[in-house]
Scaffold this motif. Structure first.
Motif, short mmCIF file in Angstrom:
data_model
loop_
_atom_site.label_atom_id
_atom_site.label_comp_id
_atom_site.label_asym_id
_atom_site.label_seq_id
_atom_site.Cartn_x
_atom_site.Cartn_y
_atom_site.Cartn_z
N THR A 223 0.82 -1.22 0.00
CA THR A 223 0.00 0.00 0.00
C THR A 223 0.85 1.26 0.00
OG1 THR A 223 -0.12 -0.10 2.42
CG2 THR A 223 -1.90 -1.14 1.19
N LYS A 224 2.15 1.15 0.31
CA LYS A 224 3.02 2.33 0.36
C LYS A 224 3.65 2.64 -0.99
CE LYS A 224 6.39 4.42 3.47
NZ LYS A 224 7.33 4.22 4.60
N TYR A 225 3.69 1.67 -1.90
CA TYR A 225 4.29 1.93 -3.21
C TYR A 225 3.65 3.11 -3.93
CZ TYR A 225 7.05 -2.38 -2.99
OH TYR A 225 7.96 -3.34 -2.65
N PRO A 226 2.32 3.23 -4.01
CA PRO A 226 1.74 4.41 -4.69
C PRO A 226 2.13 5.72 -4.02
CG PRO A 226 0.09 2.69 -4.39
CD PRO A 226 1.27 2.29 -3.59
N LEU A 227 2.25 5.72 -2.68
CA LEU A 227 2.62 6.95 -1.97
C LEU A 227 4.05 7.36 -2.28
CD1 LEU A 227 1.00 6.15 1.50
CD2 LEU A 227 0.02 7.43 -0.41
N LEU A 228 4.97 6.40 -2.32
CA LEU A 228 6.36 6.71 -2.64
C LEU A 228 6.50 7.23 -4.06
CD1 LEU A 228 8.07 3.61 -0.98
CD2 LEU A 228 8.14 5.97 -0.17
N LEU A 229 5.79 6.61 -5.00
CA LEU A 229 5.83 7.10 -6.37
C LEU A 229 5.20 8.47 -6.50
CD1 LEU A 229 4.99 3.81 -8.32
CD2 LEU A 229 7.16 5.03 -8.32
N GLN A 230 4.15 8.70 -5.77
CA GLN A 230 3.50 10.01 -5.81
C GLN A 230 4.42 11.10 -5.26
OE1 GLN A 230 0.60 10.51 -7.27
NE2 GLN A 230 0.67 12.71 -6.91
N LYS A 231 5.20 10.77 -4.25
CA LYS A 231 6.15 11.73 -3.68
C LYS A 231 7.24 12.08 -4.69
CE LYS A 231 8.84 12.56 0.50
NZ LYS A 231 9.28 12.00 1.80
N ILE A 232 7.73 11.08 -5.42
CA ILE A 232 8.71 11.36 -6.48
C ILE A 232 8.07 12.19 -7.58
CG2 ILE A 232 10.19 10.29 -8.21
CD1 ILE A 232 10.45 7.86 -6.41
N TYR A 243 8.11 12.15 -16.35
CA TYR A 243 6.88 12.47 -15.62
C TYR A 243 5.74 11.53 -16.00
CZ TYR A 243 3.28 15.33 -13.44
OH TYR A 243 2.25 15.77 -12.65
N SER A 244 5.50 11.34 -17.27
CA SER A 244 4.40 10.47 -17.70
C SER A 244 4.65 9.01 -17.31
CB SER A 244 4.20 10.58 -19.21
OG SER A 244 5.39 10.19 -19.89
N ALA A 245 5.93 8.59 -17.35
CA ALA A 245 6.24 7.22 -16.94
C ALA A 245 5.98 7.00 -15.45
CB ALA A 245 7.70 6.90 -17.28
N LEU A 246 6.33 8.02 -14.65
CA LEU A 246 6.05 7.92 -13.22
C LEU A 246 4.55 7.90 -12.95
CD1 LEU A 246 8.77 10.35 -11.79
CD2 LEU A 246 8.64 7.88 -11.44
N GLN A 247 3.80 8.68 -13.72
CA GLN A 247 2.35 8.66 -13.57
C GLN A 247 1.78 7.26 -13.87
OE1 GLN A 247 0.97 11.88 -16.14
NE2 GLN A 247 0.28 13.03 -14.33
N SER A 248 2.26 6.62 -14.92
CA SER A 248 1.79 5.27 -15.26
C SER A 248 2.16 4.27 -14.17
CB SER A 248 2.39 4.84 -16.60
OG SER A 248 2.01 5.72 -17.63
N ALA A 249 3.35 4.39 -13.63
CA ALA A 249 3.77 3.48 -12.56
C ALA A 249 2.91 3.65 -11.32
CB ALA A 249 5.24 3.70 -12.23
N ALA A 250 2.63 4.91 -10.95
CA ALA A 250 1.77 5.15 -9.78
C ALA A 250 0.36 4.61 -10.01
CB ALA A 250 1.73 6.65 -9.48
N SER A 251 -0.17 4.80 -11.23
CA SER A 251 -1.50 4.26 -11.55
C SER A 251 -1.49 2.73 -11.49
CB SER A 251 -1.93 4.73 -12.94
OG SER A 251 -1.99 6.14 -13.00
N ALA A 252 -0.40 2.12 -11.93
CA ALA A 252 -0.31 0.65 -11.88
C ALA A 252 -0.32 0.15 -10.44
CB ALA A 252 0.96 0.19 -12.60
N MET A 253 0.38 0.84 -9.56
CA MET A 253 0.39 0.43 -8.15
C MET A 253 -0.98 0.64 -7.50
SD MET A 253 3.29 -0.89 -7.44
CE MET A 253 3.22 -1.57 -9.10
N LEU A 254 -1.66 1.72 -7.87
CA LEU A 254 -3.02 1.91 -7.36
C LEU A 254 -3.96 0.82 -7.87
CD1 LEU A 254 -3.38 5.80 -7.73
CD2 LEU A 254 -3.24 4.50 -5.59
N GLU A 255 -3.78 0.42 -9.11
CA GLU A 255 -4.60 -0.65 -9.68
C GLU A 255 -4.33 -1.98 -8.96
OE1 GLU A 255 -5.33 -2.89 -13.99
OE2 GLU A 255 -3.99 -1.15 -13.83
#
Length: 737
Positions: A223-232, A243-255
C-alpha cells in the motif's frame, strides 16, 4: 562564500536545463552578477572618504533569479531524497522479510510445536520475499544510471506489476486468518512463551512481543508503493521526460491495490459460503423464517420455470465447462476413495486368518507354505497396509475434504444465480433495486468471478494430486508383488521338485490330481451306499388339502419345506414349525433383501429366512391312487466338493392328471377378446398367459368359445374318480400379490 554557493548553484542548474533554451539565455544574461557580491564589500572596506556616498544596492533585479535557482535546487534535492527513500525502505523491508523467513520461522520449525500452524501464519511469504529481492536488485541497479534513473524505476514497477499482484493478493487474503491464529496463540500461555522466546532469540533489537509486528509488513509495503511514487512525482517537473512514466507506474500500483482489495472481498464471500455446515434437523428448522422461506420459494419457482422453458437460463459456457470438469474429478475421487476403503477392509479381514498357526499333519510343501504364510501375514501384508493407508488413503481423504468447499460454493452460486436473475428481471421492469438486492447481485458476481478465475487452477492442481495418489498406489502394488515373489522363490527353492522341468512338473501335478480324484470318487460312492435314502413322509388329510390349495394357487414348483422352527421377530414375519410346507411368492423383501423370502403358508403370508427353506417335489407313492411329498433329492443329498458322474435314472411312470379346471368366480366379458364365465363352470386352459407373456390373463375355451379370463379367477379341483392327488399336467400362473 555566497559567490561560491551561487556559482555552484548556477552550474548545477545549467546542467539540468541544458536542453531548455529559455533558461540557458536567462543564465547567460545574469553571468555578470557573479562579481557584485565580491566588489560591494571590498568598496565599503576600502573607502575612507566620508563625503563620497555609498553605492546604492539594486536587489530588485537579482531576487527573482536567486529565488528560481534556490527553488530548482530544492525540488531536485527533494526528488533525490524521495528516490533514496524508496530504495532504502525497500532494502530494509527485504531485510525484515529475510529475518521473518530465515530466522523466526526456521526457529519455530526447529521447536516442532504441533499446535502452531506455520503455513497459516506465514502463508506465501517465500514468494513475496523472492519477488521483493529481485525488485530491490533492479532498484539498486538504477543508482548508477542517474540521468535515466526515473525512467528505469518507472519501467521496473511496470515489469513487476503482475508478479506483485499475484503474490500480494494471496498474502493479503490470508492475513486476517493469520491474525486470528496469533490471537489464539496469545490465549495459550505455553505457545505465547515459545513465540516470545523465539523473537527475543532471533530479533531482540526489534523489541517485538508477537508475530503481528512482522506479519503486517507485506500488507503495509504494497500500500506504500503508490505513496512513494507520488512523492517522487510531486518533485518532478511536468516537462520532464520521466513524468508520464512515473504517472503510469503510480497508476499501476493503485490498480494493484484495488485488485487486491477486490480479490480479498471475493475470498471473504467464498469463505462465507464454502463452509460445509453439519446441522441437525432441529437446527435447520430453527433457521427457518418468513424471509428464508420466501427466498427459497422464489428460487424453486424460478428453477421450475427454467426446466419448463418458461424463462431462459443464463448460460455461461466457460463456467459450465469448468464445472463439468470439476464434477468429473469429484466423482472419480469419491469412487476411488470408496474402493480403497473396501480394499483396506478386505485386507484387514484377510489378515485375521492365520493359516501359519494351523498344524497341518503333512510333510513336504506344507511346511514351506506355513513359513511363507507366516512371513506374509506378520511382515509384508501389515507393512503394505500401513503404507497404503499413509500414502494413498489419507491423501485421498484430504483431497476429498478439499473438494467439499468448491462443491458447496458451486451449489451456492446456483442459488445466487436464481436470485440474480429475479432481481435483473425486476430491475428491467422498475428501473431500480434496493440496497440489499444490489448486495445480492454483487455477491453472485463475486462468486462467479472467483470460480471462473480460480477453478481452472484448482482443477489442475487437484488432477495432479490425484495422479500422484494413483502413482503411489501403483508403486505400492508393484512393491508388494515383488516382495511376495521374492519370499515365494526362497521357499520354492527348498521344495524337492523345484529343479524339475516345467512340463514334467505339470504332468506330475495332473497325475496327482487324477489319483486324488479317483480316491474321492470311491469314497463318495461308499458314502452314498452306507447312508440311508430319504424317508418319504405321508401327509395327513388336513395337510394334503392345504398342500393341494398351494399347488392350485402357485404350482408345484413353488413348494418349499421348513427345515427348522421359525419364530417371527419382525413385522410381517411368520412363525412356522419344522416340516411345514409353504409356497414361494417372492425371493426378496420390499427392501431388496434376498435373505428374506415372501411365502404363502396356506392362509397367512409373510417373510421367512431363505436359509431355513428347502425345495420339495411331488413323488408317486407305493400305495395305489395316493401321492406323498418328499424333500428334493438334490437338496437333501450331502454337498461335496467333487461331483459324481451322472448315472442314467430309471424312467418313472407318471399317472395322468386327476384335476379339473373350473371357474372360481363369475366373470363378465368386457371386450370381444374376453369370454364370460359362471362360478363352478368347467373349462379348458389353452395358454396360461396372454400374447405379451403376462400370466395375469389366460386363454381358455368354454362351451366352444375362446377368450381371455383373469388367471386368478381359475382354480383346480380333483375329479371324483381319483381318491388322492397327483401332479397336474400344467401349472397355473403365480398369483400376483
Amino acid at each position: 562564500m555566497l559567490v561560491s554557493l551561487l556559482t555552484d548553484g548556477l552550474w548545477r542548474t545549467e546542467e539540468r536545463v541544458m536542453h531548455k533554451p529559455a533558461e540557458m539565455t536567462r543564465l547567460k544574461n545574469c553571468s555578470k552578477l557573479s562579481s557584485l557580491p565580491l566588489s560591494e564589500p571590498a568598496a565599503d572596506m576600502a573607502s575612507s572618504s566620508p563625503d563620497e556616498p555609498p553605492a546604492k544596492e539594486t536587489p530588485g533585479a537579482e531576487c527573482p533569479i536567486y529565488e528560481e535557482i534556490i527553488c530548482l535546487d530544492r525540488v531536485e534535492q527533494n526528488q533525490r531524497l524521495a528516490v533514496e527513500e524508496l530504495i532504502n525502505t525497500e532494502a530494509s523491508y527485504v531485510h525484515t522479510l529475510e529475518l521473518c523467513v530465515c530466522d523466526i520461522r526456521a526457529h519455530l520449525r526447529q521447536k516442532q510445536l504441533p499446535d502452531i500452524d506455520l503455513e497459516g501464519l506465514f502463508s506465501n511469504i517465500d514468494d513475496v520475499l523472492c519477488v521483493s529481492k529481485r525488485f530491490l536488485k533492479g532498484l539498486e541497479a538504477t543508482v548508477s544510471q542517474e540521468p535515466e534513473q526515473l525512467l528505469l524505476i518507472s519501467a521496473l514497477f511496470q515489469e513487476f506489476k503482475e508478479e506483485m499482484e499475484s503474490v500480494y493478493k494471496v498474502y493479503c487474503a490470508c492475513y486476517e486468518q493469520a491474525l486470528l491464529l496469533v490471537e489464539s496463540y496469545k490465549k495459550d500461555p505455553r505457545l505465547q512463551q515459545e513465540i516470545v522466546e523465539t523473537l527475543n532469540t532471533t530479533v531482540p533489537h526489534t523489541g517485538a512481543s508477537d508475530l503481528s509486528f512482522f506479519l503486517v509488513m507485506p500488507v503495509q509495503r504494497v500500500t506504500k508503493y503508490p505513496l512513494l511514487l507520488q512523492k517522487i512525482l510531486e518533485n518532478t517537473s511536468a516537462r520532464d521526460n520521466a513524468y508520464s512514466a512515473l504517472q503510469s507506474a503510480a497508476s499501476a500500483m493503485l490498480e494493484i491495490n484495488a485488485n487486491i482489495n477486490e480479490y480479498k472481498r471475493r475470498k471473504e464471500v467464498a469463505t462465507k459460503y464454502s463452509k460445509v455446515e453439519h446441522l441437525t434437523l432441529r437446527e435447520r428448522l430453527g433457521r427457518l423464517n418468513k424471509h428464508s422461506i420466501a427466498k427459497k420459494t422464489t428460487r424453486l419457482s424460478r428453477l421450475f420455470m427454467h426446466e419448463a422453458g418458461i424463462v431462459p437460463k443464463t448460460e455461461d459456457k466457460e463456467f459450465d465447462h469448468l464445472e463439468e470438469k470439476f464434477q468429473f474429478l469429484e466423482s472419480g475421487v469419491t469412487e476411488l476413495k470408496e474402493n480403497v476403503t473396501s480394499y483396506l477392509n478386505n485386507l484387514q479381514v484377510f489378515l485375521l486368518s492365520k493359516p501359519q498357526e494351523c498344524e497341518l499333519e503333512m510333510e513336504g510343501a506344507a511346511q514351506q507354505y506355513r513359513r511363507l504364510a507366516g512371513t506374509l501375514h506378520r511382515t509384508i501384508f501389515p507393512e503394505f497396509r500401513r503404507r497404503l493407508d499413509r500414502l494413498v488413503y489419507q491423501p485421498l481423504c484430504s483431497l476429498s475434504e478439499t473438494l467439499k468447499g468448491p462443491q458447496q460454493l458451486i451449489r451456492k452460486r446456483l442459488d445466487k444465480l436464481l436470485d440474480y436473475e429475479e432481481i435483473e428481471e425486476k430491475k428491467s421492469e422498475t428501473g431500480n433495486v434496493t440496497y440489499d438486492e444490489e448486495a445480492t447481485m454483487n455477491t453472485y458476481l463475486a462468486i462467479n468471478t472467483l470460480l471462473v478465475s480460480e477453478l481452472p487452477t484448482f482443477n489442475q492442481v487437484a488432477m495432479q494430486w490425484l495422479g500422484q495418489i494413483l502413482r503411489s498406489l501403483v508403486a505400492l502394488q508393484r512393491d508388494l508383488a515383488k516382495q511376495v515373489l521374492q519370499e515365494a522363490e526362497i521357499e520354492l527353492a527348498q521344495l524337492p521338485h523345484s529343479h524339475v522341468p516345467l512340463p514334467t512338473f505339470w504332468k506330475m501335478v495332473k497325475d496327482t490330481l487324477s489319483q486324488s480324484g479317483a480316491q474321492l470318487n470311491s469314497f463318495c460312492q461308499k458314502f452314498e451306499t452306507v447312508m440311508p435314502s430319504p424317508v418319504v413322509q405321508p401327509l395327513s388329510p388336513a395337510e394334503e388339502r392345504r398342500v393341494l390349495s398351494l399347488v392350485n394357487k402357485h404350482g408345484p414348483e413353488k413348494l418349499y419345506q421348513v427345515t427348522s422352527n421359525i419364530s417371527g421377530s419382525r413385522d410381517l414375519d411368520l412363525t412356522l414349525q419344522r416340516g411345514q410346507i409353504v409356497a414361494l411368492l417372492h425371493e426378496m423383501d420390499t427392501k431388496g433383501n434376498t435373505n428374506r423370502w415372501l411365502v404363502d403358508a396356506g392362509g397367512h403370508r409373510g417373510y421367512v429366512l431363505a436359509g431355513k427353506l428347502q425345495p420339495y417335489h411331488l413323488v408317486q407313492s407305493q400305495k395305489p391312487r395316493m401321492q406323498m411329498l418328499a424333500p428334493d433329492a438334490g437338496a437333501e443329498r450331502r454337498r461335496h466338493s467333487y461331483t459324481l458322474p451322472e448315472t442314467p435314472k430309471p424312467q418313472v411312470l407318471i399317472t395322468p392328471p386327476a384335476f379339473q379346471v373350473v371357474a372360481g368366480y363369475a366373470f363378465t366379458a368386457r371386450s370381444p377378446h374376453e369370454v364370460s364365465l359362471q362360478a363352478g363352470q368347467p373349462l379348458t386352459v389353452l395358454e396360461p398367459h396372454d400374447k405379451k407373456g403376462s400370466k395375469e390373463w389366460s386363454l381358455v375355451e368354454v362351451n366352444g368359445q375362446r377368450g381371455y379370463v383373469p388367471s386368478s379367477y381359475l382354480m383346480m379341483v380333483p375329479t371324483q374318480e381319483v381318491g388322492g392327488w397327483s401332479l397336474p399336467a400344467w401349472s397355473l400362473p403365480t398369483q400376483q400379490t
